[in-house]
Motif scaffolding. Sequence first.
Motif, PDB file in Angstrom:
ATOM      1  N   THR A 128       0.811  -1.223   0.000  1.00 25.22           N
ATOM      2  CA  THR A 128       0.000   0.000   0.000  1.00 25.22           C
ATOM      3  C   THR A 128       0.842   1.270   0.000  1.00 25.22           C
ATOM      4  OG1 THR A 128      -1.707  -1.186   1.223  1.00 25.22           O
ATOM      5  CG2 THR A 128      -1.835   1.219   1.237  1.00 25.22           C
ATOM      6  N   ASP A 129       1.801   1.354   0.920  1.00 27.61           N
ATOM      7  CA  ASP A 129       2.538   2.626   1.034  1.00 27.61           C
ATOM      8  C   ASP A 129       3.457   2.855  -0.168  1.00 27.61           C
ATOM      9  OD1 ASP A 129       3.811   0.420   2.057  1.00 27.61           O
ATOM     10  OD2 ASP A 129       4.930   1.514   3.579  1.00 27.61           O
ATOM     11  N   TRP A 130       3.980   1.791  -0.758  1.00 28.85           N
ATOM     12  CA  TRP A 130       4.813   1.953  -1.961  1.00 28.85           C
ATOM     13  C   TRP A 130       3.974   2.488  -3.118  1.00 28.85           C
ATOM     14  CZ3 TRP A 130       8.119  -3.137  -2.685  1.00 28.85           C
ATOM     15  CH2 TRP A 130       8.802  -3.419  -1.482  1.00 28.85           C
ATOM     16  N   VAL A 131       2.787   1.884  -3.287  1.00 30.16           N
ATOM     17  CA  VAL A 131       1.920   2.294  -4.397  1.00 30.16           C
ATOM     18  C   VAL A 131       1.481   3.739  -4.198  1.00 30.16           C
ATOM     19  CG1 VAL A 131      -0.313   1.890  -5.525  1.00 30.16           C
ATOM     20  CG2 VAL A 131       1.126  -0.054  -4.888  1.00 30.16           C
ATOM     21  N   THR A 132       1.122   4.076  -2.967  1.00 34.09           N
ATOM     22  CA  THR A 132       0.655   5.438  -2.673  1.00 34.09           C
ATOM     23  C   THR A 132       1.738   6.461  -2.977  1.00 34.09           C
ATOM     24  OG1 THR A 132      -0.729   4.512  -0.938  1.00 34.09           O
ATOM     25  CG2 THR A 132      -0.390   6.885  -0.893  1.00 34.09           C
ATOM     26  N   SER A 133       2.957   6.187  -2.542  1.00 35.89           N
ATOM     27  CA  SER A 133       4.004   7.181  -2.794  1.00 35.89           C
ATOM     28  C   SER A 133       4.404   7.203  -4.272  1.00 35.89           C
ATOM     29  CB  SER A 133       5.209   6.973  -1.868  1.00 35.89           C
ATOM     30  OG  SER A 133       5.931   5.859  -2.269  1.00 35.89           O
ATOM     31  N   ALA A 134       4.357   6.041  -4.937  1.00 39.65           N
ATOM     32  CA  ALA A 134       4.695   6.024  -6.369  1.00 39.65           C
ATOM     33  C   ALA A 134       3.674   6.802  -7.188  1.00 39.65           C
ATOM     34  CB  ALA A 134       4.786   4.579  -6.866  1.00 39.65           C
ATOM     35  N   ILE A 135       2.401   6.645  -6.852  1.00 43.72           N
ATOM     36  CA  ILE A 135       1.374   7.312  -7.658  1.00 43.72           C
ATOM     37  C   ILE A 135       1.423   8.820  -7.440  1.00 43.72           C
ATOM     38  CG2 ILE A 135      -0.647   7.274  -6.112  1.00 43.72           C
ATOM     39  CD1 ILE A 135      -2.259   6.191  -8.516  1.00 43.72           C
ATOM     40  N   ASN A 136       1.852   9.240  -6.262  1.00 42.66           N
ATOM     41  CA  ASN A 136       1.958  10.680  -5.990  1.00 42.66           C
ATOM     42  C   ASN A 136       2.992  11.358  -6.874  1.00 42.66           C
ATOM     43  OD1 ASN A 136      -0.049  10.751  -4.105  1.00 42.66           O
ATOM     44  ND2 ASN A 136       1.314  10.468  -2.344  1.00 42.66           N
ATOM     45  N   ALA A 160      -3.523  -6.226 -12.981  1.00 46.27           N
ATOM     46  CA  ALA A 160      -3.320  -6.419 -11.536  1.00 46.27           C
ATOM     47  C   ALA A 160      -3.152  -5.071 -10.838  1.00 46.27           C
ATOM     48  CB  ALA A 160      -2.102  -7.312 -11.288  1.00 46.27           C
ATOM     49  N   MET A 161      -2.406  -4.157 -11.486  1.00 41.59           N
ATOM     50  CA  MET A 161      -2.203  -2.836 -10.886  1.00 41.59           C
ATOM     51  C   MET A 161      -3.508  -2.054 -10.820  1.00 41.59           C
ATOM     52  SD  MET A 161      -0.365  -0.670  -9.341  1.00 41.59           S
ATOM     53  CE  MET A 161       1.320  -1.340  -9.403  1.00 41.59           C
ATOM     54  N   GLU A 162      -4.277  -2.122 -11.889  1.00 37.27           N
ATOM     55  CA  GLU A 162      -5.563  -1.417 -11.918  1.00 37.27           C
ATOM     56  C   GLU A 162      -6.468  -1.911 -10.785  1.00 37.27           C
ATOM     57  OE1 GLU A 162      -6.859  -0.475 -15.686  1.00 37.27           O
ATOM     58  OE2 GLU A 162      -8.085   1.020 -14.652  1.00 37.27           O
ATOM     59  N   TYR A 163      -6.505  -3.206 -10.629  1.00 41.00           N
ATOM     60  CA  TYR A 163      -7.328  -3.830  -9.597  1.00 41.00           C
ATOM     61  C   TYR A 163      -6.850  -3.397  -8.200  1.00 41.00           C
ATOM     62  CZ  TYR A 163     -10.306  -7.593  -7.795  1.00 41.00           C
ATOM     63  OH  TYR A 163     -11.273  -8.313  -7.158  1.00 41.00           O
ATOM     64  N   ARG A 164      -5.540  -3.348  -8.039  1.00 39.08           N
ATOM     65  CA  ARG A 164      -4.965  -2.936  -6.754  1.00 39.08           C
ATOM     66  C   ARG A 164      -5.327  -1.475  -6.433  1.00 39.08           C
ATOM     67  NH1 ARG A 164      -3.704  -4.381  -1.749  1.00 39.08           N
ATOM     68  NH2 ARG A 164      -1.689  -3.646  -0.991  1.00 39.08           N
ATOM     69  N   LEU A 165      -5.234  -0.627  -7.436  1.00 44.39           N
ATOM     70  CA  LEU A 165      -5.560   0.793  -7.230  1.00 44.39           C
ATOM     71  C   LEU A 165      -7.019   0.963  -6.825  1.00 44.39           C
ATOM     72  CD1 LEU A 165      -3.664   2.457 -10.223  1.00 44.39           C
ATOM     73  CD2 LEU A 165      -2.956   2.382  -7.819  1.00 44.39           C
ATOM     74  N   ILE A 166      -7.893   0.183  -7.455  1.00 43.81           N
ATOM     75  CA  ILE A 166      -9.316   0.247  -7.097  1.00 43.81           C
ATOM     76  C   ILE A 166      -9.506  -0.210  -5.654  1.00 43.81           C
ATOM     77  CG2 ILE A 166     -11.583  -0.785  -7.560  1.00 43.81           C
ATOM     78  CD1 ILE A 166     -10.686  -0.848 -10.572  1.00 43.81           C
ATOM     79  N   ASN A 167      -8.855  -1.328  -5.309  1.00 45.01           N
ATOM     80  CA  ASN A 167      -8.997  -1.850  -3.938  1.00 45.01           C
ATOM     81  C   ASN A 167      -8.451  -0.905  -2.895  1.00 45.01           C
ATOM     82  OD1 ASN A 167     -10.385  -4.197  -4.429  1.00 45.01           O
ATOM     83  ND2 ASN A 167      -8.546  -5.423  -4.778  1.00 45.01           N
ATOM     84  N   LEU A 168      -7.447  -0.134  -3.256  1.00 48.50           N
ATOM     85  CA  LEU A 168      -6.864   0.819  -2.300  1.00 48.50           C
ATOM     86  C   LEU A 168      -7.604   2.155  -2.304  1.00 48.50           C
ATOM     87  CD1 LEU A 168      -3.039   0.192  -2.880  1.00 48.50           C
ATOM     88  CD2 LEU A 168      -4.452  -0.594  -0.975  1.00 48.50           C
ATOM     89  N   GLY A 169      -8.640   2.242  -3.154  1.00 49.21           N
ATOM     90  CA  GLY A 169      -9.395   3.494  -3.198  1.00 49.21           C
ATOM     91  C   GLY A 169      -8.642   4.620  -3.892  1.00 49.21           C
TER      92      GLY A 169
END
Length: 174
Positions: A128-136, A160-169
């Motif tokens: 979660t935190d890696w994806v959040t900081s990467a997308i920022n 898989a990434m799209e699905y993860r982003l949806i799940n993380l809101g």
Amino acid sequence: MKKAEAESARLLHQYGIEAPPVDVHRLARALGIDVQLERLDRSVSGMLVRSPSDDAAVIVVNGQHADVRQRFTIAHELGHFLLHRGRPVIVDHLTRAHVNMRDETSSLATSTEEIAANQFAASLLMPTDWVTSAINSLDHLSSSRQVAALASTFDVSEQAMEYRLINLGLRAAP
Ligand SMILES: [Zn+2]
């Protein structure tokens, strides 16, 4: 935090993995699991086979599938290994249908395990935190380019990434 998320975070921490892409082959080796690429039926993504005493295990991966798919399969099987003790053989199909040699009548338990193994795989490969900081850091890109860039960084499929982003809101469901 869900158990699957907590277990994947613990595993990354234990082996000092702090940035993507996560080396799932290295993690499997560290856990004493042999990963074998085989020609399996197209519908089978992989399987986990382990000794009754849980001290030896093999992950068999469909070597004909795309590399990102293989990585997700290995992560999924690592989830079964850590979360679902006492299952000698688990075979995973692309359709998410699932055969459990010991317990195939228990379809509810089985699908619960599949959901947990998928959560484990997603959070292991895309914490979660890696994806959040990467997308920022990708604010300037369109959302489809963001997904492509993130998928490349994390070495996962765009799906898989799209699905993860949806799940993380982090993205609205389509
Ligand atoms: Zn599974």
